[in-house]
Scaffold this motif. Structure first.
Motif, PDB file in Angstrom:
ATOM      1  N   LEU A 220     -37.058 -17.148 -59.485  1.00 22.15           N
ATOM      2  CA  LEU A 220     -37.611 -17.879 -60.618  1.00 22.15           C
ATOM      3  C   LEU A 220     -36.511 -18.717 -61.255  1.00 22.15           C
ATOM      4  N   PHE A 221     -36.812 -19.965 -61.542  1.00 24.77           N
ATOM      5  CA  PHE A 221     -35.853 -20.886 -62.148  1.00 24.77           C
ATOM      6  C   PHE A 221     -36.359 -21.283 -63.530  1.00 24.77           C
ATOM      7  N   PHE A 222     -35.533 -21.071 -64.550  1.00 24.72           N
ATOM      8  CA  PHE A 222     -35.921 -21.400 -65.912  1.00 24.72           C
ATOM      9  C   PHE A 222     -35.110 -22.573 -66.454  1.00 24.72           C
TER      10      PHE A 222
ATOM     11  N   LYS B 183     -38.440 -27.040 -59.148  1.00 24.32           N
ATOM     12  CA  LYS B 183     -39.614 -26.162 -59.136  1.00 24.32           C
ATOM     13  C   LYS B 183     -39.317 -24.910 -59.947  1.00 24.32           C
ATOM     14  N   ARG B 184     -40.376 -24.243 -60.340  1.00 31.83           N
ATOM     15  CA  ARG B 184     -40.246 -23.053 -61.185  1.00 31.83           C
ATOM     16  C   ARG B 184     -39.942 -21.802 -60.365  1.00 31.83           C
ATOM     17  N   GLU B 185     -40.436 -21.758 -59.150  1.00 30.87           N
ATOM     18  CA  GLU B 185     -40.175 -20.585 -58.310  1.00 30.87           C
ATOM     19  C   GLU B 185     -40.128 -20.972 -56.844  1.00 30.87           C
TER      20      GLU B 185
ATOM     21  N   VAL C 130     -33.483 -27.710 -59.549  1.00 34.74           N
ATOM     22  CA  VAL C 130     -34.125 -27.324 -58.286  1.00 34.74           C
ATOM     23  C   VAL C 130     -35.447 -28.061 -58.070  1.00 34.74           C
TER      24      VAL C 130
ATOM     25  N   HIS D 124     -29.102 -27.507 -53.387  1.00 37.32           N
ATOM     26  CA  HIS D 124     -29.036 -28.136 -54.712  1.00 37.32           C
ATOM     27  C   HIS D 124     -27.620 -27.981 -55.272  1.00 37.32           C
TER      28      HIS D 124
ATOM     29  N   SER E 247     -32.988 -25.520 -67.427  1.00 42.17           N
ATOM     30  CA  SER E 247     -32.174 -26.474 -66.660  1.00 42.17           C
ATOM     31  C   SER E 247     -32.111 -26.114 -65.177  1.00 42.17           C
ATOM     32  N   CYS E 248     -32.251 -24.855 -64.839  1.00 39.51           N
ATOM     33  CA  CYS E 248     -32.295 -24.461 -63.419  1.00 39.51           C
ATOM     34  C   CYS E 248     -33.514 -25.094 -62.752  1.00 39.51           C
ATOM     35  N   GLN E 249     -34.635 -25.046 -63.444  1.00 42.10           N
ATOM     36  CA  GLN E 249     -35.855 -25.650 -62.920  1.00 42.10           C
ATOM     37  C   GLN E 249     -35.678 -27.153 -62.765  1.00 42.10           C
ATOM     38  N   ASP E 250     -35.011 -27.792 -63.720  1.00 41.43           N
ATOM     39  CA  ASP E 250     -34.764 -29.231 -63.631  1.00 41.43           C
ATOM     40  C   ASP E 250     -33.938 -29.572 -62.388  1.00 41.43           C
TER      41      ASP E 250
END
Length: 81
Positions: free
Chosen positions: A6-8, A17-19, A15, A41, A10-13
């Motif tokens: 799971l990416f929350f 995607k959220r997961e 990558v 990434h 800035s991590c989501q930004d």
């Protein structure tokens, strides 16, 4: 083996995607997973040191060994007021 990541925030930004489901070798650690994500990434390494990491909803260190089916969350620092 596969782990759910799971990416929350800035991590989501970074990558995009959220997961994701990520394939890692048996005996892989959180640090190995970070390296695997960073291959696809590279900007992920810029924030990696400030991330909190949880495995199955419990905070862990980078040396934590992963198991098939684990849920790993990368959580950046949060600011606000």
């Amino acid at each position: 083996m596969k782990v759910k990541v799971l990416f929350f925030a800035s991590c989501q930004d970074i990558v995009g995607k959220r997961e994701a489901e990520v394939e890692v070798p048996e005996g892989a650690t959180v640090a190995d997973l970070v390296a695997e994500v960073a291959v696809a990434h590279p900007r992920f390494l810029q924030i990696e040191k400030s991330l909190m990491v949880s495995v199955n909803q419990g905070y862990v260190e980078r040396g934590e060994e992963l198991n098939q089916g684990d849920e790993v969350a990368f959580i950046p620092p949060v600011s606000g007021g």
